[in-house]
Design a protein around this motif. Structure first.
Motif, PDB file in Angstrom:
ATOM      1  N   GLU A 108       0.821  -1.249   0.002  1.00 42.88           N
ATOM      2  CA  GLU A 108       0.022   0.013  -0.094  1.00 42.88           C
ATOM      3  C   GLU A 108       0.794   1.131   0.087  1.00 42.88           C
ATOM      4  OE1 GLU A 108      -3.080   0.298  -0.568  1.00 42.88           O
ATOM      5  OE2 GLU A 108      -3.748  -1.603  -0.497  1.00 42.88           O
ATOM      6  N   ARG A 109       0.565   2.234  -0.812  1.00 42.78           N
ATOM      7  CA  ARG A 109       1.530   3.462  -0.976  1.00 42.78           C
ATOM      8  C   ARG A 109       0.638   4.612  -0.586  1.00 42.78           C
ATOM      9  NH1 ARG A 109       6.700   2.454  -1.549  1.00 42.78           N
ATOM     10  NH2 ARG A 109       6.808   0.130  -2.062  1.00 42.78           N
ATOM     11  N   ASP A 110      -0.423   4.496   0.271  1.00 39.72           N
ATOM     12  CA  ASP A 110      -0.715   5.915   0.605  1.00 39.72           C
ATOM     13  C   ASP A 110      -1.645   5.562   2.207  1.00 39.72           C
ATOM     14  OD1 ASP A 110      -3.580   4.948  -0.091  1.00 39.72           O
ATOM     15  OD2 ASP A 110      -3.597   6.749  -1.843  1.00 39.72           O
ATOM     16  N   PHE A 111      -1.883   6.726   2.679  1.00 40.09           N
ATOM     17  CA  PHE A 111      -2.718   6.633   3.870  1.00 40.09           C
ATOM     18  C   PHE A 111      -4.144   6.119   3.773  1.00 40.09           C
ATOM     19  CE2 PHE A 111      -5.636   8.268   6.851  1.00 40.09           C
ATOM     20  CZ  PHE A 111      -5.185   8.236   8.110  1.00 40.09           C
ATOM     21  N   GLN A 112      -4.720   6.318   2.616  1.00 41.86           N
ATOM     22  CA  GLN A 112      -6.091   5.663   2.546  1.00 41.86           C
ATOM     23  C   GLN A 112      -6.008   4.250   2.354  1.00 41.86           C
ATOM     24  OE1 GLN A 112      -5.175   8.569   1.058  1.00 41.86           O
ATOM     25  NE2 GLN A 112      -6.349  10.077   1.499  1.00 41.86           N
ATOM     26  N   GLY A 113      -5.214   3.685   1.543  1.00 42.84           N
ATOM     27  CA  GLY A 113      -5.153   2.291   1.296  1.00 42.84           C
ATOM     28  C   GLY A 113      -4.617   1.706   2.206  1.00 42.84           C
ATOM     29  N   LEU A 114      -3.797   2.164   3.159  1.00 42.57           N
ATOM     30  CA  LEU A 114      -3.481   1.466   4.378  1.00 42.57           C
ATOM     31  C   LEU A 114      -4.502   1.383   5.407  1.00 42.57           C
ATOM     32  CD1 LEU A 114       0.159   2.888   4.863  1.00 42.57           C
ATOM     33  CD2 LEU A 114      -0.470   0.500   4.973  1.00 42.57           C
ATOM     34  N   MET A 115      -5.460   2.575   5.591  1.00 41.85           N
ATOM     35  CA  MET A 115      -6.408   2.362   6.462  1.00 41.85           C
ATOM     36  C   MET A 115      -7.612   1.421   6.117  1.00 41.85           C
ATOM     37  SD  MET A 115      -5.752   4.043   9.397  1.00 41.85           S
ATOM     38  CE  MET A 115      -7.626   3.391   9.948  1.00 41.85           C
ATOM     39  N   ILE A 116      -7.743   1.449   4.833  1.00 44.67           N
ATOM     40  CA  ILE A 116      -8.913   0.588   4.403  1.00 44.67           C
ATOM     41  C   ILE A 116      -8.495  -0.846   4.703  1.00 44.67           C
ATOM     42  CG2 ILE A 116     -10.368  -0.142   2.418  1.00 44.67           C
ATOM     43  CD1 ILE A 116     -11.031   2.879   3.310  1.00 44.67           C
ATOM     44  N   LEU A 117      -7.137  -1.081   4.333  1.00 45.03           N
ATOM     45  CA  LEU A 117      -6.622  -2.444   4.454  1.00 45.03           C
ATOM     46  C   LEU A 117      -6.709  -2.857   6.075  1.00 45.03           C
ATOM     47  CD1 LEU A 117      -5.243  -5.065   3.479  1.00 45.03           C
ATOM     48  CD2 LEU A 117      -2.965  -3.954   4.148  1.00 45.03           C
ATOM     49  N   LEU A 118      -6.387  -2.189   6.567  1.00 42.27           N
ATOM     50  CA  LEU A 118      -6.271  -2.547   8.029  1.00 42.27           C
ATOM     51  C   LEU A 118      -7.649  -2.569   8.761  1.00 42.27           C
ATOM     52  CD1 LEU A 118      -2.991  -0.278   9.096  1.00 42.27           C
ATOM     53  CD2 LEU A 118      -3.128  -2.797   8.943  1.00 42.27           C
ATOM     54  N   GLN A 119      -8.453  -2.088   8.446  1.00 40.22           N
ATOM     55  CA  GLN A 119      -9.801  -2.057   8.890  1.00 40.22           C
ATOM     56  C   GLN A 119     -10.560  -3.340   8.428  1.00 40.22           C
ATOM     57  OE1 GLN A 119     -11.110   2.536   9.401  1.00 40.22           O
ATOM     58  NE2 GLN A 119     -12.130   1.382   7.801  1.00 40.22           N
ATOM     59  N   ASN A 120     -10.101  -3.832   7.283  1.00 41.70           N
ATOM     60  CA  ASN A 120     -10.861  -4.819   6.586  1.00 41.70           C
ATOM     61  C   ASN A 120      -9.850  -6.097   6.460  1.00 41.70           C
ATOM     62  OD1 ASN A 120     -13.621  -3.218   5.932  1.00 41.70           O
ATOM     63  ND2 ASN A 120     -11.980  -1.896   5.139  1.00 41.70           N
ATOM     64  N   LEU A 121      -9.171  -6.368   7.059  1.00 41.91           N
ATOM     65  CA  LEU A 121      -8.225  -7.597   6.547  1.00 41.91           C
ATOM     66  C   LEU A 121      -8.990  -8.903   6.337  1.00 41.91           C
ATOM     67  CD1 LEU A 121      -5.621  -6.677   9.665  1.00 41.91           C
ATOM     68  CD2 LEU A 121      -5.126  -6.453   7.033  1.00 41.91           C
ATOM     69  N   PRO A 122      -8.490  -9.300   5.153  1.00 39.31           N
ATOM     70  CA  PRO A 122      -9.333 -10.463   4.742  1.00 39.31           C
ATOM     71  C   PRO A 122      -8.981 -11.784   5.518  1.00 39.31           C
ATOM     72  CG  PRO A 122      -7.464 -10.108   3.153  1.00 39.31           C
ATOM     73  CD  PRO A 122      -7.505  -9.033   4.322  1.00 39.31           C
ATOM     74  N   THR A 123      -9.903 -12.107   6.242  1.00 35.09           N
ATOM     75  CA  THR A 123      -9.665 -13.276   7.142  1.00 35.09           C
ATOM     76  C   THR A 123     -11.117 -14.068   7.019  1.00 35.09           C
ATOM     77  OG1 THR A 123     -10.764 -12.110   9.043  1.00 35.09           O
ATOM     78  CG2 THR A 123      -8.399 -11.981   8.984  1.00 35.09           C
ATOM     79  N   MET A 124     -11.907 -13.680   6.179  1.00 35.34           N
ATOM     80  CA  MET A 124     -13.201 -14.506   6.053  1.00 35.34           C
ATOM     81  C   MET A 124     -12.907 -15.936   6.016  1.00 35.34           C
ATOM     82  SD  MET A 124     -15.747 -12.707   5.704  1.00 35.34           S
ATOM     83  CE  MET A 124     -17.106 -13.314   4.753  1.00 35.34           C
ATOM     84  N   HIS A 125     -11.990 -16.271   5.152  1.00 33.73           N
ATOM     85  CA  HIS A 125     -11.703 -17.788   4.867  1.00 33.73           C
ATOM     86  C   HIS A 125     -10.791 -18.650   6.004  1.00 33.73           C
ATOM     87  CE1 HIS A 125      -7.944 -16.018   3.818  1.00 33.73           C
ATOM     88  NE2 HIS A 125      -7.468 -17.099   3.939  1.00 33.73           N
ATOM     89  N   TRP A 126     -10.669 -17.747   6.973  1.00 32.76           N
ATOM     90  CA  TRP A 126      -9.863 -18.460   8.096  1.00 32.76           C
ATOM     91  C   TRP A 126     -10.370 -19.606   8.898  1.00 32.76           C
ATOM     92  CZ3 TRP A 126      -5.811 -15.205  11.553  1.00 32.76           C
ATOM     93  CH2 TRP A 126      -4.952 -14.675  10.655  1.00 32.76           C
ATOM     94  N   GLY A 127      -9.520 -20.404   9.428  1.00 38.55           N
ATOM     95  CA  GLY A 127     -10.089 -21.575  10.156  1.00 38.55           C
ATOM     96  C   GLY A 127      -8.811 -21.802  11.073  1.00 38.55           C
ATOM     97  N   ASN A 128      -8.898 -23.009  11.592  1.00 36.02           N
ATOM     98  CA  ASN A 128      -8.090 -23.494  13.025  1.00 36.02           C
ATOM     99  C   ASN A 128      -6.604 -23.381  12.403  1.00 36.02           C
ATOM    100  OD1 ASN A 128      -9.945 -23.862  14.686  1.00 36.02           O
ATOM    101  ND2 ASN A 128     -10.157 -26.151  14.205  1.00 36.02           N
ATOM    102  N   GLU A 129      -6.372 -23.677  11.029  1.00 34.49           N
ATOM    103  CA  GLU A 129      -4.610 -23.624  10.873  1.00 34.49           C
ATOM    104  C   GLU A 129      -4.163 -22.081  10.867  1.00 34.49           C
ATOM    105  OE1 GLU A 129      -2.799 -25.489   6.832  1.00 34.49           O
ATOM    106  OE2 GLU A 129      -4.372 -26.426   7.813  1.00 34.49           O
TER     107      GLU A 129
END
Lengths: 335, 215
Positions: free
Chosen positions: A289-310
């Motif tokens: 990410e190369r700007d403030f907006q991009g970083l904030m949006i990423l950090l607020q919506n980290l893609p963990t939807m598919h996460w499981g035990n592993e």
């Protein structure tokens, strides 16, 4: 490695829990229970294990039934004594706020849209709030009831919980689930109450500690955030206030809490290392990410939807490593 | 996802404030995603949103901080007031208590922002006409007495949501044009034409741009 994959350890865990075999869990057994639980608890023994690890249930199996009965009675005594006061002038703001928040708790899971479940949450939160006036009810605490409630529903059902209709449970079972959830949530909150008192000093302190820790363990991520003026408080406040529950699917939170309850000071201390581990897990995405907006949006919506035990196991292993390296070495901690 | 080059001339910082449950996050979501989220989870601390819009032929990037309404989060949310070029102060037209609290929100906003911060009053949930508890006229009068812009809007239908953000942006842009907003002042909430990466006080650091800038 998960206990799910290791039936023998699961059996050992079950054996050490079974009241018929051992009238008294000795200190050594209790320690073993902690150790076994650290890597994840099988669903069928999770309810009782959580109750033991949180200290809600005594290790002595002979006393458990009696303690349970007493605590459950005590909780419903509070309800009788205090719940009618929810419309009194000095409590009505608290109640109204809880009442507004409950439908917004886990809005996507049908279980939590059932009226009787929402009423349970309201009672638990209201009673807790008026018994803890130093913090009172703070948004985020409502989320913390959820894992206990779900796990204690598991005690009575075989099927999946998300679409489960609680009206098929016996009334008594539902009352037990409610009281047990209340007490276990209370114990959790006892350890992190300064997260929710005025100006939330616990959170401020932990976010600072997170920043220091990340600056030690991953300079490039830390400098990248500095370069684009992202402050840790801007994204990590919620990580602390809601114990990462907004960042992870519920199944992962439950798995995470197996470890938090097995780890001494899990919710209050170890969580910091988990947050650091969680942040640097996304280092590639962050550095792209190369700007403030991009970083904030990423950090607020980290893609963990598919996460499981592993994924959670990887997260926890790294957190453990960090704790081992830094927790008892305050000078390592400072730059 | 990496961002495109800086195809905008200004960044305006906004905050959204107001009682809990008035629909602050839903307004933001409607504005940035053009969608209505019923029962969206309440905001913890602050959340961030962004969108580019055009004002008088200029592309303007809005950086919007959506604040939690709960009192306990005030210690955190207050730190976002400073450096806001625009503030959306929101109440719910169906709940009078949220309107009655406006003067305290306004005091906070006035004390914690700079004198040039443009404040727009938004009466949200305008689609719920049958449950209306605050008239248009009294809110309009409150706004005039306090020098605020004013609109009724609906995050649900999208009515006036775009305009809420746009009206404030127009006013800010006008303040820049007539010189009443000093871009060099600390915490003006406006940054001009970032040719360097946004953030980092716009240092001259040679960060490569992703796509050609045509020069």
């Amino acid at each position: 490695m998960s206990l799910w994959a290791l039936p023998r350890i699961g059996e050992r865990l079950s054996a050490s829990l079974s009241s018929s075999n051992h009238a008294v869990i000795k200190e050594a057994c209790y320690e073993e229970l902690r150790k076994l639980s650290w890597s994840g608890i099988p669903r069928q023994v999770r309810p009782i294990t959580w109750k033991l690890l949180s200290g809600y249930l005594p290790a002595n199996a002979d006393r458990r039934e009696c303690v349970l009965q007493r605590k459950r009675q005590e909780y419903f005594g509070f309800i009788q004594q205090y719940y009618d006061s929810r419309n009194d002038e000095h409590h009505q703001d608290t109640y109204r706020q809880i009442h507004i928040d409950i439908p917004r708790t886990n809005p996507l899971i049908p279980l939590f849209q059932q009226a009787s479940v929402q009423e349970i949450f309201e009672r638990i939160l209201f009673i807790w709030a008026i018994r803890h006036p130093a913090s009172g009810y703070v948004q985020g605490i409502n989320d913390l009831v959820t894992p206990f409630f779900v796990v204690y529903v598991f005690e009575y059902i075989e099927e999946e919980v998300e679409n489960f209709d609680v009206s098929s449970l016996r009334e008594e079972s539902l009352r037990n689930i409610e009281a047990d959830s209340f007490w276990c949530m209370s114990r959790l909150l006892d350890g992190i109450q300064d997260n929710y008192t005025f100006a939330q000093p616990g959170i401020q302190r932990k976010v600072k500690a997170l920043e220091e820790l990340v600056s030690r363990i991953d300079d490039s991520v830390h400098l990248h955030m500095q370069q684009y003026e992202v402050e840790y408080l801007q994204f990590a406040f919620r990580w602390m206030n809601n114990l990462l529950m907004r960042e992870l699917p519920l199944r992962c939170t439950i798995r995470l809490w197996d470890t938090y309850q097995a780890e001494p000071e899990g919710f209050s201390q170890f969580h910091l290392y988990v947050c650091a581990s969680f942040l640097v897990l996304w280092r590639k995405e962050i550095l792209e990410e190369r700007d403030f907006q991009g970083l904030m949006i990423l950090l607020q919506n980290l893609p963990t939807m598919h996460w499981g035990n592993e994924e959670v196991s990887v997260l926890l292993a790294e957190a453990y490593r960090l704790k081992f390296a830094f927790a008892d070495a305050p000078n390592h901690y400072k730059r | 996802m990496a961002t495109a080059p800086y195809n905008y001339s200004y960044i305006f910082k906004y905050i959204i404030i107001g009682d809990m449950g008035v629909g602050k996050s839903c307004l933001l979501h409607q504005f940035t995603e053009k969608k209505f989220m019923a029962d969206c989870p309440h905001t913890i601390g602050v959340e961030f949103g962004t969108r580019i819009m055009e004002v008088s032929g200029q592309k303007i990037k809005l950086q919007i901080w959506d604040t939690a309404g709960q009192e306990r989060f005030r210690a955190v949310t207050r730190s976002y007031y400073r450096g806001a070029a625009g503030a959306l102060m929101v109440y719910d037209i169906t709940r009078r208590s949220t309107y009655n609290h406006l003067s305290s929100w306004l005091t906070d906003a006035r004390n914690l922002t700079n004198p040039n911060t443009v404040i727009i009053l938004i009466g949200n949930k305008a689609d719920l006409e049958a449950q209306r508890d605050v008239t248009y006229d009294e809110a309009k009068q409150f706004a005039e007495e306090n020098g605020l812009l004013f609109l009724e809007a609906s995050a649900k239908t999208g009515e006036n949501v775009e305009d809420a953000f746009l009206e404030a942006a127009k006013k800010i842009y006008q303040n820049i044009q007539d010189g009443s907003l000093d871009l060099n002042a600390a915490e003006s909430g406006v940054q001009h034409k970032p040719s360097a990466p946004q953030g980092g006080r716009l240092t001259s650091e040679p960060t490569p741009q992703r796509e050609g800038c045509g020069c």
